[in-house]
Design a protein around this motif. Structure first.
Motif, mmCIF file in Angstrom:
data_model
loop_
_atom_site.group_PDB
_atom_site.id
_atom_site.type_symbol
_atom_site.label_atom_id
_atom_site.label_comp_id
_atom_site.label_asym_id
_atom_site.label_seq_id
_atom_site.Cartn_x
_atom_site.Cartn_y
_atom_site.Cartn_z
ATOM 1 N N THR A 29 17.278 5.580 16.753
ATOM 2 C CA THR A 29 17.685 6.463 17.339
ATOM 3 C C THR A 29 16.327 6.639 18.077
ATOM 4 O OG1 THR A 29 19.871 6.649 16.588
ATOM 5 C CG2 THR A 29 18.649 7.672 18.755
ATOM 6 N N ALA A 30 14.779 7.281 17.149
ATOM 7 C CA ALA A 30 14.130 7.685 17.626
ATOM 8 C C ALA A 30 13.263 6.683 18.470
ATOM 9 C CB ALA A 30 12.649 8.482 16.640
ATOM 10 N N VAL A 31 12.856 5.273 17.344
ATOM 11 C CA VAL A 31 12.573 4.176 18.743
ATOM 12 C C VAL A 31 12.960 3.829 19.682
ATOM 13 C CG1 VAL A 31 11.907 1.853 17.784
ATOM 14 C CG2 VAL A 31 12.518 3.329 15.758
ATOM 15 N N ALA A 32 14.124 3.592 19.371
ATOM 16 C CA ALA A 32 14.914 3.589 20.478
ATOM 17 C C ALA A 32 14.857 4.271 21.414
ATOM 18 C CB ALA A 32 16.524 2.861 20.463
ATOM 19 N N ALA A 33 15.313 5.810 21.638
ATOM 20 C CA ALA A 33 14.929 6.912 22.585
ATOM 21 C C ALA A 33 13.487 6.399 23.297
ATOM 22 C CB ALA A 33 14.502 8.299 21.807
ATOM 23 N N GLU A 34 11.771 6.493 22.527
ATOM 24 C CA GLU A 34 10.845 5.914 22.519
ATOM 25 C C GLU A 34 10.673 4.770 23.702
ATOM 26 O OE1 GLU A 34 6.320 6.323 21.426
ATOM 27 O OE2 GLU A 34 7.294 6.921 20.221
ATOM 28 N N ALA A 35 10.981 3.918 23.454
ATOM 29 C CA ALA A 35 11.028 2.688 23.604
ATOM 30 C C ALA A 35 11.781 2.639 24.845
ATOM 31 C CB ALA A 35 11.432 1.127 22.997
ATOM 32 N N PHE A 36 12.728 2.875 25.313
ATOM 33 C CA PHE A 36 13.550 2.812 26.372
ATOM 34 C C PHE A 36 12.810 4.242 27.465
ATOM 35 C CE2 PHE A 36 16.889 4.463 29.477
ATOM 36 C CZ PHE A 36 18.190 4.061 29.273
ATOM 37 N N GLY A 37 12.380 5.784 26.838
ATOM 38 C CA GLY A 37 11.630 6.349 27.293
ATOM 39 C C GLY A 37 9.970 5.913 28.009
ATOM 40 N N ARG A 38 9.578 5.165 27.633
ATOM 41 C CA ARG A 38 8.608 5.208 27.959
ATOM 42 C C ARG A 38 8.724 3.864 29.199
ATOM 43 N NH1 ARG A 38 3.738 6.144 25.345
ATOM 44 N NH2 ARG A 38 3.991 7.627 23.574
ATOM 45 N N LEU A 39 9.641 2.719 28.605
ATOM 46 C CA LEU A 39 10.165 1.845 29.836
ATOM 47 C C LEU A 39 10.231 2.878 31.058
ATOM 48 C CD1 LEU A 39 10.210 -0.623 30.537
ATOM 49 C CD2 LEU A 39 12.132 -1.145 29.726
ATOM 50 N N MET A 40 11.503 2.835 31.306
ATOM 51 C CA MET A 40 12.529 3.684 32.400
ATOM 52 C C MET A 40 12.018 5.272 32.801
ATOM 53 S SD MET A 40 14.353 1.427 32.192
ATOM 54 C CE MET A 40 15.680 1.514 33.417
ATOM 55 N N SER A 41 11.188 6.088 32.085
ATOM 56 C CA SER A 41 11.376 7.197 33.109
ATOM 57 C C SER A 41 11.095 7.524 34.047
ATOM 58 C CB SER A 41 10.129 7.863 32.225
ATOM 59 O OG SER A 41 8.742 7.074 32.181
ATOM 60 N N SER A 42 10.075 6.316 34.318
ATOM 61 C CA SER A 42 9.855 6.251 36.327
ATOM 62 C C SER A 42 10.241 5.543 37.052
ATOM 63 C CB SER A 42 8.424 6.006 36.086
ATOM 64 O OG SER A 42 7.650 4.420 35.581
ATOM 65 N N ALA A 43 12.027 4.828 36.282
ATOM 66 C CA ALA A 43 12.114 3.917 36.860
ATOM 67 C C ALA A 43 13.150 4.505 38.635
ATOM 68 C CB ALA A 43 14.110 3.655 35.674
ATOM 69 N N VAL A 44 13.731 5.675 38.421
ATOM 70 C CA VAL A 44 13.883 6.236 39.720
ATOM 71 C C VAL A 44 12.599 6.964 41.084
ATOM 72 C CG1 VAL A 44 15.629 8.025 40.419
ATOM 73 C CG2 VAL A 44 16.109 6.758 37.997
ATOM 74 N N GLU A 45 12.599 6.092 41.522
ATOM 75 C CA GLU A 45 11.423 6.655 42.573
ATOM 76 C C GLU A 45 11.959 7.720 42.939
ATOM 77 O OE1 GLU A 45 8.294 5.055 46.151
ATOM 78 O OE2 GLU A 45 9.876 3.495 45.242
ATOM 79 N N LEU A 46 10.394 8.967 43.847
ATOM 80 C CA LEU A 46 11.581 9.882 44.095
ATOM 81 C C LEU A 46 11.222 9.527 45.522
ATOM 82 C CD1 LEU A 46 8.328 13.055 42.261
ATOM 83 C CD2 LEU A 46 11.260 12.711 41.885
ATOM 84 N N PRO A 47 12.354 10.571 46.111
ATOM 85 C CA PRO A 47 12.402 10.637 47.735
ATOM 86 C C PRO A 47 11.108 11.099 48.440
ATOM 87 C CG PRO A 47 13.855 11.338 46.525
ATOM 88 C CD PRO A 47 13.408 11.169 45.485
ATOM 89 N N ASP A 48 10.923 10.835 49.019
ATOM 90 C CA ASP A 48 9.922 12.482 50.512
ATOM 91 C C ASP A 48 10.794 11.871 51.121
ATOM 92 O OD1 ASP A 48 8.224 13.267 51.207
ATOM 93 O OD2 ASP A 48 6.465 12.023 51.082
ATOM 94 N N THR A 49 11.037 12.131 52.032
ATOM 95 C CA THR A 49 12.376 12.153 53.596
ATOM 96 C C THR A 49 11.421 13.516 54.247
ATOM 97 O OG1 THR A 49 14.162 14.162 53.092
ATOM 98 C CG2 THR A 49 14.220 11.511 52.389
#
Length: 208
Positions: free
Chosen positions: A71-91
């Motif tokens: 689970t720790a391996v998966a958490a790091e792998a998924f986290g590194r891949l997805m931590s910036s997956a949702v781009e911040l809006p700037d309205t």
């Protein structure tokens, strides 16, 4: 400021101290890439240590040298891949940015990646060491990013400065995670907007 737990500091320190020899770096990256492939194919149940080792070509002993559990391996792998997956809006509006971010995060949780997120979150409840990896490699970057939106809203005088940013984030995004885990209500754009509006009614500066 994001609250850091002792285990999170240990994980961050371990990460900083990891050997940077090319062979070690390549092996770690191979493990992370293989883990993300397995997560994409079958979610957390597919990402066993045996499968990760076979897919990456890295021995199980080496995997366990760097991570305490699958689970720790998966958490790091998924986290590194997805931590910036949702781009911040700037309205141009801090409040509108927060509303839009709630909508975008809701859409993320409603996607296949949201299923993996839920699996990791649930598994981390019974694996404290893995929970530290999940917070460090996934949640920390997300919460820092949302903190940027909060600071914008504060600078614009749109939100109540007496409310802590950590509390504000939990109020805005906690309902999305509850819906994801419980399944009691769908994660739709319309409902995400309703959640954001209901939360911000208590977070914005009162209008006279």
């Amino acid at each position: 400021m994001t609250t850091t737990q002792p285990g999170d500091r240990d994980v961050a320190a371990t990460e900083a101290a990891r050997p940077q020899r090319p062979r070690s770096v390549r092996a770690r990256q191979a493990v992370l890439d293989a883990t993300n492939d397995l997560l994409d194919e079958g979610g957390l149940p597919a990402a066993t240590i045996d499968a990760i080792s076979a897919r990456s070509g890295v021995s199980k002993a080496t995997v366990y040298k760097h991570w305490p559990s699958r689970t720790a391996v998966a958490a790091e792998a998924f986290g590194r891949l997805m931590s910036s997956a949702v781009e911040l809006p700037d309205t141009g509006s801090g409040a509108a940015d927060l509303r839009e971010q709630v909508r975008r995060v809701s859409a993320f949780y409603a996607s296949p990646a949201g299923v993996i997120f839920a699996q990791l979150l649930a598994a981390s409840v019974i694996d404290p060491e893995a929970a530290s990896f999940f917070r460090v490699f996934f949640l920390a970057a997300r919460r820092r990013a949302i903190g940027v939106l909060w600071e914008r809203a504060l600078a614009n005088g749109e939100v109540n400065p007496d409310i802590d940013v950590e509390v504000a984030q939990d109020i805005l995004f906690g309902p999305l995670i509850f819906r994801l885990l419980s399944g009691h209500a769908p994660l739709t754009e319309e409902l995400a907007v309703q959640i954001a509006d209901a939360a911000l009614d208590g977070l914005l500066v009162p209008r006279s």
